[in-house]
Design a protein around this motif. Structure first.
Motif, mmCIF file in Angstrom:
data_model
loop_
_atom_site.group_PDB
_atom_site.id
_atom_site.type_symbol
_atom_site.label_atom_id
_atom_site.label_comp_id
_atom_site.label_asym_id
_atom_site.label_seq_id
_atom_site.Cartn_x
_atom_site.Cartn_y
_atom_site.Cartn_z
ATOM 1 N N PRO A 1 0.817 -1.218 0.000
ATOM 2 C CA PRO A 1 0.000 0.000 0.000
ATOM 3 C C PRO A 1 0.852 1.269 0.000
ATOM 4 O O PRO A 1 0.558 2.213 -0.748
ATOM 5 N N GLN A 2 1.907 1.304 0.772
ATOM 6 C CA GLN A 2 2.770 2.494 0.826
ATOM 7 C C GLN A 2 3.335 2.811 -0.563
ATOM 8 O O GLN A 2 3.266 3.946 -1.041
ATOM 9 N N ALA A 3 3.888 1.789 -1.219
ATOM 10 C CA ALA A 3 4.540 1.985 -2.518
ATOM 11 C C ALA A 3 3.523 2.336 -3.593
ATOM 12 O O ALA A 3 3.748 3.217 -4.431
ATOM 13 N N SER A 4 2.408 1.654 -3.557
ATOM 14 C CA SER A 4 1.361 1.867 -4.547
ATOM 15 C C SER A 4 0.761 3.266 -4.408
ATOM 16 O O SER A 4 0.492 3.942 -5.406
ATOM 17 N N ALA A 5 0.589 3.708 -3.160
ATOM 18 C CA ALA A 5 0.069 5.052 -2.896
ATOM 19 C C ALA A 5 1.075 6.104 -3.361
ATOM 20 O O ALA A 5 0.698 7.097 -4.003
ATOM 21 N N ALA A 6 2.346 5.869 -3.050
ATOM 22 C CA ALA A 6 3.394 6.851 -3.366
ATOM 23 C C ALA A 6 3.457 7.133 -4.868
ATOM 24 O O ALA A 6 3.625 8.281 -5.287
ATOM 25 N N ILE A 7 3.288 6.087 -5.669
ATOM 26 C CA ILE A 7 3.309 6.263 -7.124
ATOM 27 C C ILE A 7 2.217 7.238 -7.567
ATOM 28 O O ILE A 7 2.392 7.998 -8.520
ATOM 29 N N GLU A 8 1.106 7.231 -6.838
ATOM 30 C CA GLU A 8 -0.001 8.127 -7.179
ATOM 31 C C GLU A 8 0.063 9.443 -6.406
ATOM 32 O O GLU A 8 -0.899 10.222 -6.408
ATOM 33 N N GLY A 9 1.213 9.653 -5.721
ATOM 34 C CA GLY A 9 1.397 10.901 -4.988
ATOM 35 C C GLY A 9 0.521 11.008 -3.750
ATOM 36 O O GLY A 9 0.191 12.101 -3.292
ATOM 37 N N ILE A 10 0.134 9.843 -3.228
ATOM 38 C CA ILE A 10 -0.760 9.830 -2.064
ATOM 39 C C ILE A 10 -0.027 9.261 -0.852
ATOM 40 O O ILE A 10 0.800 8.356 -0.987
ATOM 41 N N ASN B 1 2.423 3.622 5.317
ATOM 42 C CA ASN B 1 3.083 4.907 5.048
ATOM 43 C C ASN B 1 4.458 4.845 5.708
ATOM 44 O O ASN B 1 4.933 3.746 6.018
ATOM 45 N N GLU B 2 5.077 5.993 5.947
ATOM 46 C CA GLU B 2 6.462 5.977 6.437
ATOM 47 C C GLU B 2 6.568 5.438 7.865
ATOM 48 O O GLU B 2 7.653 5.037 8.289
ATOM 49 N N SER B 3 5.463 5.398 8.591
ATOM 50 C CA SER B 3 5.584 4.963 9.989
ATOM 51 C C SER B 3 4.503 3.992 10.448
ATOM 52 O O SER B 3 4.476 3.606 11.619
ATOM 53 N N HIS B 4 3.607 3.603 9.568
ATOM 54 C CA HIS B 4 2.552 2.665 9.975
ATOM 55 C C HIS B 4 2.545 1.423 9.090
ATOM 56 O O HIS B 4 2.877 1.484 7.906
ATOM 57 N N PHE B 5 2.112 0.349 9.737
ATOM 58 C CA PHE B 5 2.023 -0.944 9.053
ATOM 59 C C PHE B 5 0.578 -1.446 9.122
ATOM 60 O O PHE B 5 -0.230 -0.914 9.893
ATOM 61 N N MET B 6 0.300 -2.505 8.378
ATOM 62 C CA MET B 6 -1.027 -3.121 8.460
ATOM 63 C C MET B 6 -1.381 -3.433 9.915
ATOM 64 O O MET B 6 -2.525 -3.287 10.336
ATOM 65 N N LEU B 7 -0.400 -3.841 10.675
ATOM 66 C CA LEU B 7 -0.583 -4.101 12.107
ATOM 67 C C LEU B 7 -1.266 -2.925 12.813
ATOM 68 O O LEU B 7 -2.135 -3.116 13.674
ATOM 69 N N ASP B 8 -0.859 -1.693 12.463
ATOM 70 C CA ASP B 8 -1.441 -0.510 13.106
ATOM 71 C C ASP B 8 -2.913 -0.343 12.730
ATOM 72 O O ASP B 8 -3.711 0.115 13.543
ATOM 73 N N LEU B 9 -3.225 -0.729 11.508
ATOM 74 C CA LEU B 9 -4.637 -0.657 11.099
ATOM 75 C C LEU B 9 -5.450 -1.717 11.855
ATOM 76 O O LEU B 9 -6.567 -1.450 12.303
#
Ligand SMILES: Nc1ncnc2c1ncn2[C@@H]1O[C@H](COP(=O)(O)OP(=O)(O)O)[C@@H](O)[C@H]1O
Ligand SMILES: [Mg+2]
Length: 211
Positions: free
Chosen positions: A77-86, A118-126
């Motif tokens: 999710p982090q990488a996929s979001a980053a590509i879309e500037g999110i 994102n830069e500081s959260h993982f699926m675990l945090d969700l």
């Protein structure tokens, strides 16, 4: 705990991507006729998980909540979001309003427990943020003991209640026993390779699991 006494509100996570989370969610949805939510869909090249569960179970659209995030590329999710500037915002991943009022709520993660959001959260945090108990889907075959024990340990160490494990693939009683013993958990169900997956078959599997 037996499968029949499993909480009706669950976070379905897995030891990996492509491990069978969506199929297990579909079994739960076919049996419980609850409410499904895939907060982050990473990869839009094929059917989304929500579309897959809807088609496989035949349940009406009212049983499905919209994703909070949908990204084109089948990456973390982090990488996929980053590509879309999110940047994925944890606040945007709160449970949909009314979700906890549903008699059954099945939330499906993406990938495994340590997938970055994102830069500081993982699926675990969700998972933690939802407050839901986790059901871990793991393969039945070689490699599963290590992946399962690591995932269970990480979940518990972070205060997530583990409801149990579902093993996907050809039966492997030795692996099942090892995960139960070393993981101090229960394998609540085993999902055999299915030649076809449809509404009726999913309901049958749920009934078998529920005993
Ligand atoms: N027990 C099974 N029998 C048949 N096909 C399966 C089974 N488990 C998983 N699959 C198939 O394997 C692929 C990956 O499973 P899926 O549930 O989408 O994994 P995940 O949600 O963990 O990424 C899908 O095409 C799914 O239909
Ligand atoms: Mg899935």
């Amino acid at each position: 705990m037996r499968f029949g006494t499993l909480p009706k509100r669950l976070f379905v996570t897995g030891t990996d991507t492509g491990i069978g989370k969506t199929v297990v969610c579909a079994v739960l949805m076919a049996g419980l006729r609850g409410f499904y939510w895939k907060p982050i869909q990473s990869g839009l090249t094929e059917e989304t998980d929500t579309q897959w569960v809807k088609r496989a179970t035949g349940l009406p659209a009212g049983h499905f909540m919209d994703e909070a995030y949908k990204f084109q590329n089948p990456l973390s999710p982090q990488a996929s979001a980053a590509i879309e500037g999110i940047r994925i915002d944890m606040a945007a991943l709160s449970l949909p309003p009314g979700a906890m009022k549903r008699k059954s709520l099945i939330v499906e993660g993406a990938g495994g427990v340590m997938v970055p959001l994102n830069e500081s959260h993982f699926m675990l945090d969700l998972i933690k943020q939802t407050g839901l108990p986790a059901l871990l889907v793991a393969r039945s075959a070689l490699g599963t003991i290590n992946h399962s024990l690591l995932s269970l340990e990480k979940l518990r160490r972070n205060g997530v209640e583990v409801a149990g494990v579902v093993l996907n693939g050809p039966r492997n009683p030795e692996n099942r026993e090892a995960i139960e013993y070393y993981g101090n958990t229960e394998v609540l169900a085993e999902l055999a390779p299915l030649p076809e997956i449809n509404h009726r078959r999913l309901e049958e599997i749920f009934s078998q699991w529920a005993g």
